[in-house]
Structure formats: C-alpha cells, structure tokens
Design an enzyme around this catalytic site. Structure first.
Site, PDB file in Angstrom:
ATOM      1  N   HIS A   1       0.801  -1.224   0.000  1.00 28.88           N
ATOM      2  CA  HIS A   1       0.000   0.000   0.000  1.00 28.88           C
ATOM      3  C   HIS A   1       0.836   1.278   0.000  1.00 28.88           C
ATOM      4  O   HIS A   1       0.296   2.354  -0.266  1.00 28.88           O
ATOM      5  CB  HIS A   1      -0.934   0.037   1.218  1.00 28.88           C
ATOM      6  CG  HIS A   1      -1.967  -1.033   1.236  1.00 28.88           C
ATOM      7  ND1 HIS A   1      -2.827  -1.253   0.184  1.00 28.88           N
ATOM      8  CD2 HIS A   1      -2.284  -1.954   2.189  1.00 28.88           C
ATOM      9  CE1 HIS A   1      -3.634  -2.266   0.491  1.00 28.88           C
ATOM     10  NE2 HIS A   1      -3.324  -2.710   1.689  1.00 28.88           N
TER      11      HIS A   1
ATOM     12  N   ASP B   1      -3.709 -10.684  -1.641  1.00 20.85           N
ATOM     13  CA  ASP B   1      -4.152 -10.098  -0.381  1.00 20.85           C
ATOM     14  C   ASP B   1      -5.636  -9.751  -0.474  1.00 20.85           C
ATOM     15  O   ASP B   1      -6.148  -9.462  -1.559  1.00 20.85           O
ATOM     16  CB  ASP B   1      -3.323  -8.832  -0.135  1.00 20.85           C
ATOM     17  CG  ASP B   1      -3.358  -8.326   1.286  1.00 20.85           C
ATOM     18  OD1 ASP B   1      -4.407  -7.771   1.680  1.00 20.85           O
ATOM     19  OD2 ASP B   1      -2.348  -8.448   1.992  1.00 20.85           O
TER      20      ASP B   1
ATOM     21  N   HIS C   1      -6.886  -7.062   0.456  1.00 15.38           N
ATOM     22  CA  HIS C   1      -6.928  -5.650   0.083  1.00 15.38           C
ATOM     23  C   HIS C   1      -6.239  -5.444  -1.266  1.00 15.38           C
ATOM     24  O   HIS C   1      -5.227  -6.070  -1.562  1.00 15.38           O
ATOM     25  CB  HIS C   1      -6.238  -4.795   1.143  1.00 15.38           C
ATOM     26  CG  HIS C   1      -6.859  -4.897   2.498  1.00 15.38           C
ATOM     27  ND1 HIS C   1      -6.579  -5.940   3.361  1.00 15.38           N
ATOM     28  CD2 HIS C   1      -7.750  -4.092   3.133  1.00 15.38           C
ATOM     29  CE1 HIS C   1      -7.276  -5.771   4.481  1.00 15.38           C
ATOM     30  NE2 HIS C   1      -7.990  -4.661   4.367  1.00 15.38           N
TER      31      HIS C   1
ATOM     32  N   ASP D   1      -4.895 -12.268   4.681  1.00 11.93           N
ATOM     33  CA  ASP D   1      -6.084 -11.725   5.321  1.00 11.93           C
ATOM     34  C   ASP D   1      -7.349 -12.094   4.565  1.00 11.93           C
ATOM     35  O   ASP D   1      -8.456 -11.668   4.924  1.00 11.93           O
ATOM     36  CB  ASP D   1      -5.983 -10.212   5.504  1.00 11.93           C
ATOM     37  CG  ASP D   1      -5.459  -9.487   4.288  1.00 11.93           C
ATOM     38  OD1 ASP D   1      -5.259 -10.136   3.247  1.00 11.93           O
ATOM     39  OD2 ASP D   1      -5.227  -8.264   4.379  1.00 11.93           O
TER      40      ASP D   1
END
Length: 423
Positions: free
Chosen positions: A149, A185, A187, A274
């Site tokens: 990120h 991921d 995200h 996650d």
C-alpha cells in the site's frame, strides 16, 4: 513429511536452489503493542516451519538493508527524509492531529527506528530479487515483505516502503523488461499498481475483496492501466464471503490467461493471507487450504510461463496465531518445492510455546482447515453449474459476474476472447 536434505539449515545451497530470506531484524517492524500488524506472526511462522522440519538443508539469506538510492527508485526524497525524522519529530506511538506523509495516523503510528526497520523489509525483497537475477536461485521468498500500500510520498495501510515496487524497479534495470506482479491479499494492491500504472513492462494483477466493501476502495475491474500500458492492470474484485472454491474459480478464469498473454520473465507474488475466513480486518472466506492452493497455482504458473522464476513475499494477515503461521509455512514449502500434506500435524513443541504466550487461543492441530479446493472451472458466460440450492447458485452467478467483467475489460487488449474459457 519427507525432506529432500538432512544437512544444516545454514549450509551453502548449490546454484539454482530456492532462497529463503530471513532475519530476526524483521521483528523490529512493530507499529505498537496493540497494532493488528504484529511481527509475532513472522516469528511464529519461522518457529512452525523449523519445528515441522521444513527448513532442513535450506540456507537462510540475511536481508540487505535498502540504501536511500534504492528507496528513491519508488519514493520521493522528501518522504524518505520524513520517515527518518518521524521518531524525532512526532511522539512515539502518536496518532498525530496533523498527519504528514501518512505518518502518525491511526494505521501508521510512529515507532522507534521506523526508517531502519522499514529499510530492512525493503532490502529483504531486494535480496530475494538479486538471488533470482543472478541465477543463484530460481525461486525466493521473504515473508517479511509485501508492503503493497505504500505510495511514493505516503505511508498507507501499515506500509512504509513499498518493497515489491522497489524490487520490480531494480529488476527492470537489471535484465528484466516484462514482470508480472500477482497480489492475492484481501486488500487491493494499490501502491504497486500506482507505481507502474503507465509502464507497459509491468503487469499488476490483484484478486481482492470488492472495493465497495473494503479499504482502500480501489481495484475495480475497469482499472486496466494507462496510456501505452492499457491492459497491464488486471483487477478481480470478489464479494465478501467468497470461499475457497469460488475464489479459485475466479483466479483460474482470469489470472493464468492474462499473465500467459503478457509473457513475463518473472512473477512476483504478494501473498497476504487476510483473505482467511477468520481474519479480523477483512470479510472473505478462504481457508488455509485455499490459500495453499493459491500459492501452488502461482508457482505452477511461473513454471509454465517464465521458467520457474518466482519471488514471493508476505503481506496482510491478522490471524496472528491460528492462520498466518500455517499459511506462510505452506508458502515457504511451495517456494522450497517441499509441499506439506495438509494433514501434517503441528508439532507439540510449537503448541506448548504458543500456549505459554496465548493460553486462551484454541490452537489448530494440523496444517489444514479441511477446506474444499475442488473448484468448478469457469466455462464461459451462462455456463454456471446449477446445484438447485438457491444461495449456492447465486454465489456462483456473482463470482461469474466478476469474472466476465474483468475478462471483458482486459482480455481484448491482449487479443484474447473474453467469452471463451479456452483463452
């Protein structure tokens, strides 16, 4: 489990052997005592991998520390200086009222030696990249990496320096001109996509929870890259609750075809976990078995399209005890080509150590959640199987909607037929 070697874990590996980049210095990347990204997950992973016998005969490569010039491949000088100054300029652990470069926010509180700890993470992924580029290794893994990120001048989502983007930039200057980055991921891999949005030499692929339902709220199927790089951003957003079988259906319906058309020389995988059904920060429904299947699929894809060159890093994952150690032990096993049977028992020694630190946690007994990874392959628009169970059929229809949306956005840009499952 049968191991390939019985030599010491610090012995010199012959050329071409997989590399595992590790140092206890990774544990210094610690935001705060109550922050969800706790480096305990890394220590428990390595303890489990050792306890299960996975690391016998494997050389552990220490991570180099990324230099300022290496960080500046992706990040601005002002940002790197701000990271260095943060522990002096802002109270440690602060959630500052005025956030500078994302530092001191709720997600990214200031911690001691922030620059040094983050530079080791970035340097570890660079070390893995160099091992592959030199021919020393064909595969490499650094579970400390995966800070996908981080932006050029902004800390974001628990990420300070974008190690994958830095390694990609280095590879582009050292013999590579077609690099595929695959992010699984929960995200969206927004920082890596942003870094190479208009660079036709890099394909970024992300399979993630739908941006309407999860931060950073990017990664729509219509995000396909910019200018000469149209088609090199591939996004597969899946709805909350998506489990192993449908997640794998979506992955296999989109990712292999797009990546094969791109013809990369190396695959870099961000392997955040996650996506697990127990993760407290996301809403997907994968098991450790589904995550293992994803890792193996990316390894197999590297074998098919780029002579096995595969660099894997960690990422998100906040089930610190029950999930991350098992999932990333499977990742290490996949990189080392020592796949673990999911029914493998977890060593008593690991259980005993964890119980001392976390006596209230119900610990898993094996390397499996008994997940079902026998996914139904996508067979084109309108070809969804009908089970007769309304909620099951509705879930398949929803995942197929995501599949078709991404294929229609990207596949024609590569001369592929979005409606034909053979492409």
């Amino acid at each position: 489990m049968t191991l390939q070697s019985s030599s010491s874990s610090t012995s010199q590996s012959p050329p071409g052997q997989p590399a595992l980049v590790w140092s206890a210095d990774y544990l210094n990347y610690r935001w705060s005592d109550d922050h969800p990204m706790n480096p305990t997950r890394l220590a428990l992973t390595m303890d489990l991998a050792r306890g299960i016998g996975l690391l016998e005969g494997t050389e552990l490569l220490p991570p180099e520390v990324a230099s300022d010039s290496e960080l500046l491949r992706v990040h601005t000088p002002g940002y790197v200086e701000a990271v260095k100054r943060a522990p002096r300029d802002l109270p440690l652990g602060s959630r500052a009222s005025e956030v500078l470069h994302g530092l001191g926010s709720e997600d990214n509180p200031v911690f001691p030696d922030m620059h040094e700890a983050s530079a080791v993470i970035a340097g570890g992924t660079l070390t893995a990249a160099r091992a592959i580029a030199s021919g020393r290794s064909r595969r490499a893994v650094s579970i400390g990496g995966g800070m996908h990120h981080a932006m050029a001048d902004w800390a974001s989502g628990f990420c300070v320096y974008n190690d994958a983007a830095i390694a990609i930039s280095w590879l582009l200057d050292n013999g590579y001109d077609r690099i595929a980055y695959i992010d699984v991921d929960a995200h969206h891999g927004d920082g890596v996509q942003a870094a190479f949005l208009a660079d036709p030499r890099v394909m970024t692929v992300s399979v993630h929870q739908h941006p309407a339902t999860l931060w950073p709220n990017t990664g729509w199927s219509t995000e396909v890259g910019a200018d000469a790089a149209e088609g090199t951003s591939v996004n597969v957003p899946v709805l909350p609750g998506t489990g192993d079988r449908l997640w794998l259906r979506a992955f296999h319906a989109v990712v292999p075809g797009a990546v094969a058309a791109f013809k990369p020389q190396i695959i870099i995988s961000q392997c955040g976990v996650d996506s697990h059904r127990e993760d407290p920060l996301a809403d997907l429904g994968l098991t450790v078995d589904g995550q293992r299947a994803a890792f193996r699929a990316m390894r197999d894809l590297a074998d098919q399209v780029c002579e096995g060159r595969w660099l894997a890093v960690g990422g998100g994952g906040y089930g610190l005890v029950r999930v991350v150690p098992r999932a990333w032990t499977h990742l290490i096993a996949a990189v080392l080509d020592r796949d673990l049977d999911p029914t493998t028992s977890i060593p008593d020694e690991w259980h005993e150590k964890v119980r001392l630190a976390a006596p209230s946690i119900d610990l898993p007994s094996t390397m499996s959640d008994d997940g079902d990874v026998d996914y139904p392959p996508w067979d084109g628009p309108g070809g969804s199987p009908e089970s007769g169970v309304e909620h099951v059929d509705r879930a398949i229809q929803r995942i197929d909607t995501a599949i078709v949306a991404t294929r229609r956005a990207v596949y024609p840009l590569w001369g592929l037929d979005p409606e034909d499952p053979r492409d």
